[in-house]
Design an enzyme around this catalytic site. Structure first.
Site, PDB file in Angstrom:
ATOM      1  N   HIS A 101       8.209 -10.004   5.817  1.00  0.00           N
ATOM      2  CA  HIS A 101       6.887  -9.493   5.406  1.00  0.00           C
ATOM      3  C   HIS A 101       5.931 -10.660   5.218  1.00  0.00           C
ATOM      4  O   HIS A 101       6.330 -11.758   4.836  1.00  0.00           O
ATOM      5  CB  HIS A 101       6.977  -8.622   4.155  1.00  0.00           C
ATOM      6  CG  HIS A 101       7.681  -9.276   3.004  1.00  0.00           C
ATOM      7  ND1 HIS A 101       9.046  -9.339   2.924  1.00  0.00           N
ATOM      8  CD2 HIS A 101       7.217  -9.899   1.910  1.00  0.00           C
ATOM      9  CE1 HIS A 101       9.402  -9.963   1.818  1.00  0.00           C
ATOM     10  NE2 HIS A 101       8.302 -10.331   1.185  1.00  0.00           N
ATOM     11  N   HIS A 103       2.491 -11.602   3.231  1.00  0.00           N
ATOM     12  CA  HIS A 103       1.575 -11.198   2.161  1.00  0.00           C
ATOM     13  C   HIS A 103       0.138 -11.482   2.597  1.00  0.00           C
ATOM     14  O   HIS A 103      -0.176 -12.604   3.020  1.00  0.00           O
ATOM     15  CB  HIS A 103       1.838 -12.014   0.894  1.00  0.00           C
ATOM     16  CG  HIS A 103       3.174 -11.781   0.255  1.00  0.00           C
ATOM     17  ND1 HIS A 103       3.357 -10.948  -0.820  1.00  0.00           N
ATOM     18  CD2 HIS A 103       4.409 -12.284   0.539  1.00  0.00           C
ATOM     19  CE1 HIS A 103       4.635 -10.940  -1.179  1.00  0.00           C
ATOM     20  NE2 HIS A 103       5.298 -11.755  -0.364  1.00  0.00           N
TER      21      HIS A 103
HETATM   22  P1  AMP Z   1       8.764 -11.450  -1.639  1.00  0.00           P
HETATM   23  O1  AMP Z   1       8.948 -12.018  -3.024  1.00  0.00           O
HETATM   24  O2  AMP Z   1       8.007 -12.356  -0.726  1.00  0.00           O
HETATM   25  O3  AMP Z   1      10.065 -10.977  -1.046  1.00  0.00           O
HETATM   26  O4  AMP Z   1       7.808 -10.194  -1.833  1.00  0.00           O
HETATM   27  C1  AMP Z   1       8.247  -8.896  -2.053  1.00  0.00           C
HETATM   28  C2  AMP Z   1       7.034  -8.108  -2.482  1.00  0.00           C
HETATM   29  O5  AMP Z   1       7.294  -6.728  -2.291  1.00  0.00           O
HETATM   30  C3  AMP Z   1       6.629  -8.275  -3.948  1.00  0.00           C
HETATM   31  O6  AMP Z   1       5.279  -8.747  -4.015  1.00  0.00           O
HETATM   32  C4  AMP Z   1       6.782  -6.872  -4.521  1.00  0.00           C
HETATM   33  O7  AMP Z   1       5.788  -6.580  -5.486  1.00  0.00           O
HETATM   34  C5  AMP Z   1       6.641  -6.009  -3.296  1.00  0.00           C
HETATM   35  N1  AMP Z   1       7.280  -4.714  -3.349  1.00  0.00           N
HETATM   36  C6  AMP Z   1       8.574  -4.443  -3.642  1.00  0.00           C
HETATM   37  N2  AMP Z   1       8.828  -3.123  -3.520  1.00  0.00           N
HETATM   38  C7  AMP Z   1       7.679  -2.544  -3.130  1.00  0.00           C
HETATM   39  C8  AMP Z   1       7.290  -1.196  -2.835  1.00  0.00           C
HETATM   40  N3  AMP Z   1       8.157  -0.176  -2.919  1.00  0.00           N
HETATM   41  N4  AMP Z   1       6.013  -0.974  -2.450  1.00  0.00           N
HETATM   42  C9  AMP Z   1       5.132  -1.987  -2.364  1.00  0.00           C
HETATM   43  N5  AMP Z   1       5.430  -3.281  -2.628  1.00  0.00           N
HETATM   44  C10 AMP Z   1       6.686  -3.547  -3.018  1.00  0.00           C
END
Ligand code: AMP
Ligand code: ZN
Length: 137
Positions: A101, A103
């Site tokens: 993903h 951001h």
């Molecule tokens: P990372 O730390 O780069 O793996 O980012 C994961 C991101 O996913 C975090 O910013 C979380 O807040 C976000 N996240 C986790 N679950 C969900 C969800 N169900 N819907 C939207 N964002 C999510």
């Protein structure tokens, strides 16, 4: 290919609802539930890849071009003052969801999001050693 236990596979393919702001055949972009700043969104491929290293080049190129397009759109709609693209690979780098993903983080003057690190001083020897190690002609 989807991974059964992956939450971002389920979101990307619409099995779990999300606040989607963009979708095409390859990607979905949806709002992060724990935003670093107003409008924080996540760009995910519909196919499962653990991280950047598993993504094919064509999809990487598409992801960056799409991020540029959406960042422009978000900048206009939200009136933000700056923009961060952040992409974590591996737990050591802060990755918590192991489905690639990117951001998309709008930034506002004086916001408290803060993506900073503690800069150290690199010695000339270290720079030379690293250049030798990393540079390929
Ligand atoms: P990372 O730390 O780069 O793996 O980012 C994961 C991101 O996913 C975090 O910013 C979380 O807040 C976000 N996240 C986790 N679950 C969900 C969800 N169900 N819907 C939207 N964002 C999510
Ligand atoms: Zn997945």
């Amino acid at each position: 290919m989807n991974k059964d236990d992956c939450i971002f596979c389920k979101i990307a393919n619409g099995e779990i609802p999300s606040s989607t702001i963009y979708e095409d055949e390859d990607f979905r972009i949806f709002l992060d539930l724990n935003p670093a700043a107003r409008g924080h969104a996540l760009l995910v491929p519909k196919e499962h890849f653990n991280d950047l290293f598993e993504m094919n080049d064509e999809l990487c190129q598409k992801a960056m071009a799409l991020a540029k397009k959406l960042a422009g759109r978000m900048k206009e709609a939200l009136g933000c003052d700056g923009f961060n693209l952040v992409q974590n690979n591996g737990a050591a780098a802060g990755q918590t969801i192991f489905h690639f993903h990117l951001h998309l983080i709008p930034r506002y003057e004086g916001d408290s999001a803060g993506f900073t690190w503690n800069p150290k001083k690199a010695s000339l020897e270290e720079l030379e050693e690293l250049t030798g190690l990393l540079r390929k002609n």
